[in-house]
Design a protein around this motif. Structure first.
Motif, PDB file in Angstrom:
ATOM      1  N   LYS A  55     -11.497  -3.602   7.471  1.00  0.00           N
ATOM      2  CA  LYS A  55     -12.483  -2.564   7.763  1.00  0.00           C
ATOM      3  C   LYS A  55     -12.728  -1.741   6.503  1.00  0.00           C
ATOM      4  CE  LYS A  55     -10.692  -2.119  12.492  1.00  0.00           C
ATOM      5  NZ  LYS A  55     -10.140  -1.181  13.501  1.00  0.00           N
ATOM      6  N   PRO A  56     -13.890  -1.117   6.389  1.00  0.00           N
ATOM      7  CA  PRO A  56     -14.148  -0.292   5.197  1.00  0.00           C
ATOM      8  C   PRO A  56     -13.078   0.776   4.978  1.00  0.00           C
ATOM      9  CG  PRO A  56     -16.184  -0.671   6.388  1.00  0.00           C
ATOM     10  CD  PRO A  56     -15.080  -1.239   7.246  1.00  0.00           C
ATOM     11  N   GLU A  57     -12.494   1.273   6.052  1.00  0.00           N
ATOM     12  CA  GLU A  57     -11.447   2.291   5.907  1.00  0.00           C
ATOM     13  C   GLU A  57     -10.136   1.733   5.362  1.00  0.00           C
ATOM     14  OE1 GLU A  57     -13.304   1.638   8.637  1.00  0.00           O
ATOM     15  OE2 GLU A  57     -12.116   1.867  10.486  1.00  0.00           O
ATOM     16  N   ASP A  58     -10.049   0.424   5.186  1.00  0.00           N
ATOM     17  CA  ASP A  58      -8.879  -0.174   4.537  1.00  0.00           C
ATOM     18  C   ASP A  58      -8.993  -0.119   3.016  1.00  0.00           C
ATOM     19  OD1 ASP A  58      -8.929  -2.718   7.073  1.00  0.00           O
ATOM     20  OD2 ASP A  58      -7.592  -0.969   6.960  1.00  0.00           O
ATOM     21  N   THR A  59     -10.147   0.306   2.524  1.00  0.00           N
ATOM     22  CA  THR A  59     -10.348   0.418   1.083  1.00  0.00           C
ATOM     23  C   THR A  59      -9.357   1.411   0.485  1.00  0.00           C
ATOM     24  OG1 THR A  59     -12.689  -0.146   1.192  1.00  0.00           O
ATOM     25  CG2 THR A  59     -11.958   1.132  -0.716  1.00  0.00           C
ATOM     26  N   ALA A  60      -8.577   0.948  -0.477  1.00  0.00           N
ATOM     27  CA  ALA A  60      -7.533   1.786  -1.082  1.00  0.00           C
ATOM     28  C   ALA A  60      -6.839   1.019  -2.188  1.00  0.00           C
ATOM     29  CB  ALA A  60      -6.499   2.194  -0.032  1.00  0.00           C
ATOM     30  N   MET A  61      -6.031   1.729  -2.954  1.00  0.00           N
ATOM     31  CA  MET A  61      -5.093   1.090  -3.870  1.00  0.00           C
ATOM     32  C   MET A  61      -3.843   0.793  -3.054  1.00  0.00           C
ATOM     33  SD  MET A  61      -4.718   0.141  -7.042  1.00  0.00           S
ATOM     34  CE  MET A  61      -5.646   1.198  -8.164  1.00  0.00           C
ATOM     35  N   TYR A  62      -3.396  -0.449  -3.099  1.00  0.00           N
ATOM     36  CA  TYR A  62      -2.230  -0.868  -2.334  1.00  0.00           C
ATOM     37  C   TYR A  62      -1.035  -1.027  -3.267  1.00  0.00           C
ATOM     38  CZ  TYR A  62      -4.909  -1.588   1.916  1.00  0.00           C
ATOM     39  OH  TYR A  62      -5.672  -1.392   3.042  1.00  0.00           O
ATOM     40  N   TYR A  63       0.095  -0.473  -2.835  1.00  0.00           N
ATOM     41  CA  TYR A  63       1.310  -0.487  -3.630  1.00  0.00           C
ATOM     42  C   TYR A  63       2.435  -1.178  -2.889  1.00  0.00           C
ATOM     43  CZ  TYR A  63      -1.014   3.235  -6.269  1.00  0.00           C
ATOM     44  OH  TYR A  63      -1.899   3.970  -7.013  1.00  0.00           O
ATOM     45  N   CYS A  64       3.192  -1.948  -3.620  1.00  0.00           N
ATOM     46  CA  CYS A  64       4.419  -2.536  -3.125  1.00  0.00           C
ATOM     47  C   CYS A  64       5.561  -1.575  -3.469  1.00  0.00           C
ATOM     48  CB  CYS A  64       4.629  -3.888  -3.807  1.00  0.00           C
ATOM     49  SG  CYS A  64       6.174  -4.711  -3.466  1.00  0.00           S
ATOM     50  N   ALA A  65       6.519  -1.436  -2.565  1.00  0.00           N
ATOM     51  CA  ALA A  65       7.643  -0.532  -2.807  1.00  0.00           C
ATOM     52  C   ALA A  65       8.923  -1.147  -2.275  1.00  0.00           C
ATOM     53  CB  ALA A  65       7.392   0.813  -2.147  1.00  0.00           C
ATOM     54  N   ALA A  66      10.026  -0.734  -2.867  1.00  0.00           N
ATOM     55  CA  ALA A  66      11.332  -1.211  -2.442  1.00  0.00           C
ATOM     56  C   ALA A  66      12.297  -0.038  -2.364  1.00  0.00           C
ATOM     57  CB  ALA A  66      11.861  -2.263  -3.411  1.00  0.00           C
ATOM     58  N   ALA A  67      13.215  -0.123  -1.413  1.00  0.00           N
ATOM     59  CA  ALA A  67      14.183   0.961  -1.212  1.00  0.00           C
ATOM     60  C   ALA A  67      15.597   0.424  -1.292  1.00  0.00           C
ATOM     61  CB  ALA A  67      13.949   1.614   0.142  1.00  0.00           C
ATOM     62  N   ALA A  68      16.481   1.278  -1.733  1.00  0.00           N
ATOM     63  CA  ALA A  68      17.898   0.923  -1.795  1.00  0.00           C
ATOM     64  C   ALA A  68      18.592   1.344  -0.512  1.00  0.00           C
ATOM     65  CB  ALA A  68      18.543   1.613  -3.002  1.00  0.00           C
ATOM     66  N   LEU A  69      17.911   1.126   0.606  1.00  0.00           N
ATOM     67  CA  LEU A  69      18.480   1.430   1.908  1.00  0.00           C
ATOM     68  C   LEU A  69      17.801   0.552   2.945  1.00  0.00           C
ATOM     69  CD1 LEU A  69      15.929   3.061   3.146  1.00  0.00           C
ATOM     70  CD2 LEU A  69      17.014   5.061   2.173  1.00  0.00           C
ATOM     71  N   PHE A  70      18.347   0.565   4.149  1.00  0.00           N
ATOM     72  CA  PHE A  70      17.806  -0.180   5.270  1.00  0.00           C
ATOM     73  C   PHE A  70      16.842   0.724   6.014  1.00  0.00           C
ATOM     74  CE2 PHE A  70      18.206  -3.936   7.797  1.00  0.00           C
ATOM     75  CZ  PHE A  70      17.888  -3.560   9.099  1.00  0.00           C
ATOM     76  N   CYS A  71      15.770   0.147   6.570  1.00  0.00           N
ATOM     77  CA  CYS A  71      14.809   0.986   7.283  1.00  0.00           C
ATOM     78  C   CYS A  71      14.584   0.452   8.688  1.00  0.00           C
ATOM     79  CB  CYS A  71      13.484   1.082   6.512  1.00  0.00           C
ATOM     80  SG  CYS A  71      12.653  -0.464   6.177  1.00  0.00           S
ATOM     81  N   TRP A  72      14.951   1.267   9.670  1.00  0.00           N
ATOM     82  CA  TRP A  72      14.727   0.893  11.068  1.00  0.00           C
ATOM     83  C   TRP A  72      13.279   1.186  11.480  1.00  0.00           C
ATOM     84  CZ3 TRP A  72      18.170  -1.960  13.518  1.00  0.00           C
ATOM     85  CH2 TRP A  72      19.508  -1.917  13.100  1.00  0.00           C
ATOM     86  N   ARG A  73      12.677   2.144  10.777  1.00  0.00           N
ATOM     87  CA  ARG A  73      11.292   2.497  11.065  1.00  0.00           C
ATOM     88  C   ARG A  73      10.450   2.295   9.805  1.00  0.00           C
ATOM     89  NH1 ARG A  73      12.160   8.257  14.025  1.00  0.00           N
ATOM     90  NH2 ARG A  73      14.058   8.311  12.806  1.00  0.00           N
ATOM     91  N   LEU A  74       9.165   2.570   9.917  1.00  0.00           N
ATOM     92  CA  LEU A  74       8.270   2.422   8.779  1.00  0.00           C
ATOM     93  C   LEU A  74       8.793   3.241   7.599  1.00  0.00           C
ATOM     94  CD1 LEU A  74       5.538   1.150   7.910  1.00  0.00           C
ATOM     95  CD2 LEU A  74       4.461   3.304   8.603  1.00  0.00           C
ATOM     96  N   LEU A  75       8.957   2.606   6.452  1.00  0.00           N
ATOM     97  CA  LEU A  75       9.530   3.264   5.287  1.00  0.00           C
ATOM     98  C   LEU A  75       8.643   4.424   4.854  1.00  0.00           C
ATOM     99  CD1 LEU A  75      11.864   3.006   3.183  1.00  0.00           C
ATOM    100  CD2 LEU A  75      10.219   1.799   1.740  1.00  0.00           C
ATOM    101  N   SER A  76       9.259   5.559   4.603  1.00  0.00           N
ATOM    102  CA  SER A  76       8.507   6.714   4.126  1.00  0.00           C
ATOM    103  C   SER A  76       8.378   6.672   2.615  1.00  0.00           C
ATOM    104  CB  SER A  76       9.199   8.012   4.543  1.00  0.00           C
ATOM    105  OG  SER A  76      10.428   8.139   3.860  1.00  0.00           O
ATOM    106  N   GLU A  77       7.355   7.345   2.111  1.00  0.00           N
ATOM    107  CA  GLU A  77       7.138   7.363   0.667  1.00  0.00           C
ATOM    108  C   GLU A  77       8.343   7.958  -0.043  1.00  0.00           C
ATOM    109  OE1 GLU A  77       3.720   9.580  -0.455  1.00  0.00           O
ATOM    110  OE2 GLU A  77       3.823   8.990  -2.553  1.00  0.00           O
ATOM    111  N   ARG A  78       8.923   8.982   0.550  1.00  0.00           N
ATOM    112  CA  ARG A  78      10.044   9.656  -0.085  1.00  0.00           C
ATOM    113  C   ARG A  78      11.286   8.771  -0.180  1.00  0.00           C
ATOM    114  NH1 ARG A  78      11.554  15.496   2.299  1.00  0.00           N
ATOM    115  NH2 ARG A  78      12.277  14.208   3.999  1.00  0.00           N
TER     116      ARG A  78
END
Length: 122
Positions: A85-108
């Protein structure tokens, strides 16, 4: 740790794109990887995340349209984006965390970031 995204580009509404994130120097086992996006004038938001145990989480705005997956043999994370959809227009970033995530990973909680790849939907 190095994360390198590719696969961005332009697509028409209703179309599909697949983003890839090749990573090195990162131990995925027991940890969490994710895709974020940032549209012009907006804050960066989580799109999808996945763990080495196969737990996946998605933002409500992309559920049923986007799929996050990984190829451990290739050290690559993917984001399959369908019914764009047009609202998907954005810069997309890949990220990795040094922890396990049970829920959607937060930016922080993300420790490592790629340089981003642009997705434009018209």
């Amino acid at each position: 740790v190095q994360l390198v995204e590719s696969g961005g580009g332009s697509a028409q509404a209703g179309g599909s794109l697949t983003l890839s994130c090749a990573f090195s120097g990162y131990t995925y086992s027991g940890h969490c990887m994710a895709w974020f996006r940032q549209a012009p004038g907006k804050e960066r938001e989580g799109v999808a995340s996945t763990t080495s145990d196969g737990i996946t989480n998605y933002a409500d705005s992309v559920k049923g349209r986007f799929t996050i997956s990984k190829d451990s043999a290739k050290n690559t994370l993917y984001l399959q984006m369908n019914n764009l959809k047009p609202e998907d227009t954005a810069m997309y970033y890949c990220a990795a965390a040094a922890l396990f995530c049970w829920r959607l990973l937060s930016e922080r909680a993300a420790d490592y970031w790629g340089q981003g790849t642009q997705v434009t939907v018209s």
